[in-house]
Motif scaffolding. Sequence first.
Motif, mmCIF file in Angstrom:
data_model
loop_
_atom_site.group_PDB
_atom_site.id
_atom_site.type_symbol
_atom_site.label_atom_id
_atom_site.label_comp_id
_atom_site.label_asym_id
_atom_site.label_seq_id
_atom_site.Cartn_x
_atom_site.Cartn_y
_atom_site.Cartn_z
ATOM 1 N N TRP A 84 6.621 2.897 -4.138
ATOM 2 C CA TRP A 84 5.509 2.921 -5.085
ATOM 3 C C TRP A 84 6.009 3.040 -6.524
ATOM 4 C CZ3 TRP A 84 3.573 6.245 -8.785
ATOM 5 C CH2 TRP A 84 2.287 5.941 -9.262
ATOM 6 N N THR A 85 6.915 4.012 -6.782
ATOM 7 C CA THR A 85 7.302 4.238 -8.180
ATOM 8 C C THR A 85 7.916 2.979 -8.781
ATOM 9 O OG1 THR A 85 9.434 5.138 -7.506
ATOM 10 C CG2 THR A 85 7.693 6.717 -7.955
ATOM 11 N N TRP A 86 8.741 2.273 -8.010
ATOM 12 C CA TRP A 86 9.395 1.111 -8.623
ATOM 13 C C TRP A 86 8.491 -0.106 -8.647
ATOM 14 C CZ3 TRP A 86 12.434 2.825 -11.871
ATOM 15 C CH2 TRP A 86 13.260 3.918 -11.614
ATOM 16 N N VAL A 87 7.562 -0.185 -7.725
ATOM 17 C CA VAL A 87 6.552 -1.248 -7.832
ATOM 18 C C VAL A 87 5.790 -1.091 -9.145
ATOM 19 C CG1 VAL A 87 4.285 -1.947 -6.947
ATOM 20 C CG2 VAL A 87 6.230 -1.849 -5.412
ATOM 21 N N ILE A 88 5.466 0.161 -9.465
ATOM 22 C CA ILE A 88 4.726 0.410 -10.708
ATOM 23 C C ILE A 88 5.544 -0.039 -11.909
ATOM 24 C CG2 ILE A 88 3.733 2.227 -12.158
ATOM 25 C CD1 ILE A 88 2.249 1.479 -9.513
ATOM 26 N N PHE B 38 -4.764 2.692 2.303
ATOM 27 C CA PHE B 38 -5.566 2.923 1.089
ATOM 28 C C PHE B 38 -4.689 2.965 -0.146
ATOM 29 C CE2 PHE B 38 -5.241 7.692 1.553
ATOM 30 C CZ PHE B 38 -4.957 8.006 0.246
ATOM 31 N N THR B 39 -3.444 3.435 0.020
ATOM 32 C CA THR B 39 -2.540 3.449 -1.127
ATOM 33 C C THR B 39 -2.181 2.025 -1.538
ATOM 34 O OG1 THR B 39 -1.630 5.546 -0.386
ATOM 35 C CG2 THR B 39 -0.324 4.284 -1.953
ATOM 36 N N THR B 40 -1.843 1.211 -0.542
ATOM 37 C CA THR B 40 -1.473 -0.173 -0.858
ATOM 38 C C THR B 40 -2.680 -0.935 -1.398
ATOM 39 O OG1 THR B 40 0.142 -0.043 0.916
ATOM 40 C CG2 THR B 40 -0.354 -2.218 0.065
ATOM 41 N N ARG C 299 8.974 5.887 1.119
ATOM 42 C CA ARG C 299 7.656 5.351 0.790
ATOM 43 C C ARG C 299 7.242 5.602 -0.663
ATOM 44 N NH1 ARG C 299 4.061 6.930 6.065
ATOM 45 N NH2 ARG C 299 4.883 5.380 7.478
ATOM 46 N N PRO C 300 7.357 6.845 -1.158
ATOM 47 C CA PRO C 300 6.961 7.030 -2.563
ATOM 48 C C PRO C 300 7.868 6.274 -3.522
ATOM 49 C CG PRO C 300 6.993 9.113 -1.393
ATOM 50 C CD PRO C 300 7.662 8.117 -0.507
ATOM 51 N N ASP C 301 9.154 6.068 -3.141
ATOM 52 C CA ASP C 301 10.057 5.333 -4.036
ATOM 53 C C ASP C 301 9.615 3.880 -4.171
ATOM 54 O OD1 ASP C 301 12.113 7.436 -4.501
ATOM 55 O OD2 ASP C 301 12.232 7.312 -2.325
ATOM 56 N N GLY D 135 5.337 1.542 3.797
ATOM 57 C CA GLY D 135 4.404 1.313 2.699
ATOM 58 C C GLY D 135 4.111 2.598 1.950
ATOM 59 N N ALA D 136 3.836 2.457 0.662
ATOM 60 C CA ALA D 136 3.473 3.622 -0.150
ATOM 61 C C ALA D 136 2.279 4.318 0.501
ATOM 62 C CB ALA D 136 3.124 3.159 -1.560
#
Lengths: 340, 674
Positions: free
Chosen positions: B193-197, B106-108, B189-191, B168-169
């Motif tokens: 996400w942060t850099w994808v953003i 769901f996050t991805t 995993r959270p990292d 995956g995030a």
Amino acid sequence: MRLWGFIVIGCAAVLGGGCAGNQSALDPAGPQSTGIRDLFWLFLGVSIVVQVLVTAALLPPLRRRSASAEPPPLVPEEASRERRTTLVVGGLVLLTTVILAVLMVGDFLTGRAAHATYADPDPLKIKVVGHQWWWEVNYPNEREPYKGVLTANEIHIPVGRTVEFSLDSVDVIHSFWIPNLHGKKDMIPGHPTTLRLKADRPGLYYGQCAEFCGHQHAKMRLTVVVESQAEFDKWMEAQNRPAPTPIYASQKRGLEVFLTSSCVMCHQIDGTPARSRFGPVLTHLASRPTIAGGSLANTRGNLAGWILDPHAVKPGVRMPQNNIPPADLHALLDYLEMLK
Amino acid sequence: MNPTTATTSSAAGVGATAGDAATATVDVRAALTPDRADELLDRTWRHRPGLIGWLSTTNHKDIALRFIVTALAFFAIAGLLAAAMRTQLARPGQRVLGPDLYNQFFTTHGTAMMFLFAVPIMKAIGLYFVPLMIGTRNVAFPRMNAFAYYLFLFTGLLLFGALALNVGADRGWFAYPPLSGPQFGPGKRPDVWTWVISLTEISALVGAVEIITTVFKQRAVGMSLARMPVFVWAQLITAFMVIFAMPSVMLASSMLSTDRMPTVNTHFFNPAEGGDVLLYQHLFWFFGHPEVYIIFIPATGFISDMIPVFARRKLFGYTAVVLSLIATAFIGFGLWVHHMFSTPVPELGQGMFTASSMLIAIPSGVQVFCWIATIWLGRPWIRTPMLYVLAFIVLFVCGGLTGVMTASVSVDLQVHDTFFVVAHLHYVLIGGAVFPLLGALHFWFPKWTGRMPSERIGVVAFVLVFVGFNLTFFPMHQLGLQGMTRRVYTYLPGTGWGPLNMLATIGAYVMALGLIVFACNFLVSCRRGRPAGDNPWHAPTLDWATTSPPRSYNFRFPPAVRSLYPLWSDDPAKTPVVIGLQLDRREVLTTTVMDARPAYRYELAGDSLLPLFLGVTVFLTFFGLIFHPWALPIFGGASGVILMVWFWRQNTVEKVHDHPGEPPGPVHRQRPRQ
């Protein structure tokens, strides 16, 4: 026509089915949730009218439609029709503004009414602390501090009395939500919050964590028992007692197993040396309707499965697997089942 | 346009030749046949053959098409994740996906749909059509455009690659600390996400700068702001919103990453050290709410562009619609707190954000009324794109009405973070943005491929998507009211949520089938469709004034514009054009911001591999930051070196003036009436 069908079926579903169930915001059991439900009806009524009118407005021009493969000629503008349309559109915008203003006032009044409980000088105070993934429930007794009640995943409140929940979290953000009683309030580490509500209909209600809090967010549930003051007092009285002393040999062995296995590392049982507050308190475990953060009925079989392999029920839960031999497990269950 | 017209219009002097420069290499006034002009222009503007040429292209159409195809691919993957989630939720207590995988899914899904599909594809369609609609040859910063694409591609691969590798995030598309912080979000995993953003936001910001500059400086002569198509307005307004909104989330995600880096170890969001987790929520939603409008406003641009074509008349209330878009953009920044009503917000603040959240319904209402009025005053021409337009109006109104409900503090406290909001947001984002997008893809398919998509299959796809969509998301309203919270990987049988969830899952499969049919229609039609011609819908904007597909240089001669609907009010063969741009250099005419008077001839950058290289190093900078802060100086330094090469060569700029004797400066003469 398909659109109409959808709207009619949808509205019927919301109006009819929404009132069923015991975790429903449309089945209010207190003045706060009733106020919100009534406000929701207002919003829903306005919405249905608007949706139907907008959808209907698309239909008359469709009668003049063209379905040719080639582009039809342009429709010339008529100054008088354009002017009339401008007036109509302007009127509709004005009407929209008025409707929104009415809805806003409605919201304001509902909010005011829900806050009326803050005038109550002597609410029942309950402190609820969110943990991954269970609720710690604490009834502090200001006059006799040693008489406070500590339990988990279960809240009892007397009907008709203002209750003030102080909400906090020890780890991540959770959100405290009992749909039948009131809207939700977040439990934010570093930002303690309060929520006041009242229940006016006895019954059994469920709550659930509403803010995503990790693996077992789905199984962080809460049972709420709304009962008469007398029943509530009786419950408090029972909860105030320390855990019963084991009588039979198997129960005594059970306590021994509890104190010598990993259970004691996290759980508290009043009246025994087990004092850790990391996991839910178990002093009156057998009096609670559920285990595993409200996700399993409190039966002997469920309890056995939960103790042996909690990850089969709640993957990722903080409780470890326990390799307890069958005889010891039965003794432990005998003991836990007497913790009324 | 034939050469004679071109010559006569040059004599009339619209954006006339820039003195002697025009005759430097090719004498336009001499015997320049259309074929010869096309050949010279194509040699100048097309990219070199071969892989290197393909990778170094900076043509806005090549880049935008790659953007669109890539974003659609990400849409398909994120959609499959959603189908898997719906399968898991079809019945209580299913074990298709465990919580660990479900949370990653769901996050991805959310992150990809928002950052890798919705925002980029809206921008990509803008990058393709804005230059065509404003009558220029390429976007203002072509190399930056290519850079944005490569960065976007790598970012998507990172997000989905991480999911494939089980890192995956998994902290939600919002990644609230402390859940995403160092203590409760271990691992990488959270990292990810942060850099994808951060990476997607760089790509978005770069795109926004291009759109704004292109729209402000490269419009066709005569296309004053009041003659700009609503599509272009929508892209322009969105670009401004991007510039104000995106830095906020980049800041939030970067602060979160420095909190998480063991060697940096800041405490912005750590309450134990005086940090504040609510600060993150404010920063996130200050971006997060405008984000919805960043997705929605371009979609309204598609709608306002398609409705006149399929109602066969001008848009009713052009000025009102444009002002509504601007108002939406402003108000959109003033209602983020309605995502946080359940946090401790003072009552006065709640009232203010309730008021602004409801206020935004007014400009949306104005637009809906204007669209309906246009249909009333015209004569609806029912083609597949128009079906999507009509469905959009119905679904968007539904999503807007539930939006008004969530604007109310009291109602929101009950429905917040439940499936009611899941239903609401999908009505707004699918009904309000994906439906217009599907319609727009249908509408512009002939422009991209030169062939018409099949009407019959198009209608079948539409019906499946429409029915499937409503079947999926309408029941969710009720599920939310019955207490089903969001982001749950399962639910208990006793809750009674099973039947409606099953219905939603069936709906999701129907919708997926519809989208597959939609895709098949395009795949078949791009080879077998009937030839479309330049303007199959008889649409009024300049994108339809050129060939389908457009040639590398868009227009043989950039057109000049005398009305809001140039192809309806002027005979295309007699439209005045601009001459005097060099044919052997990538020259465009820049015009003034308000009135679009000719100002400069400006040479755009050519093809280059630098965007690809910069994309790689910038990507590596952020990718490396997942693992160690040293990535910043190493790959950041490499990016700096590439940028030095990038800026080494200066482009030529020459002021436009009619005659060599006149003082330099913008000159514009009205074409005499014939």
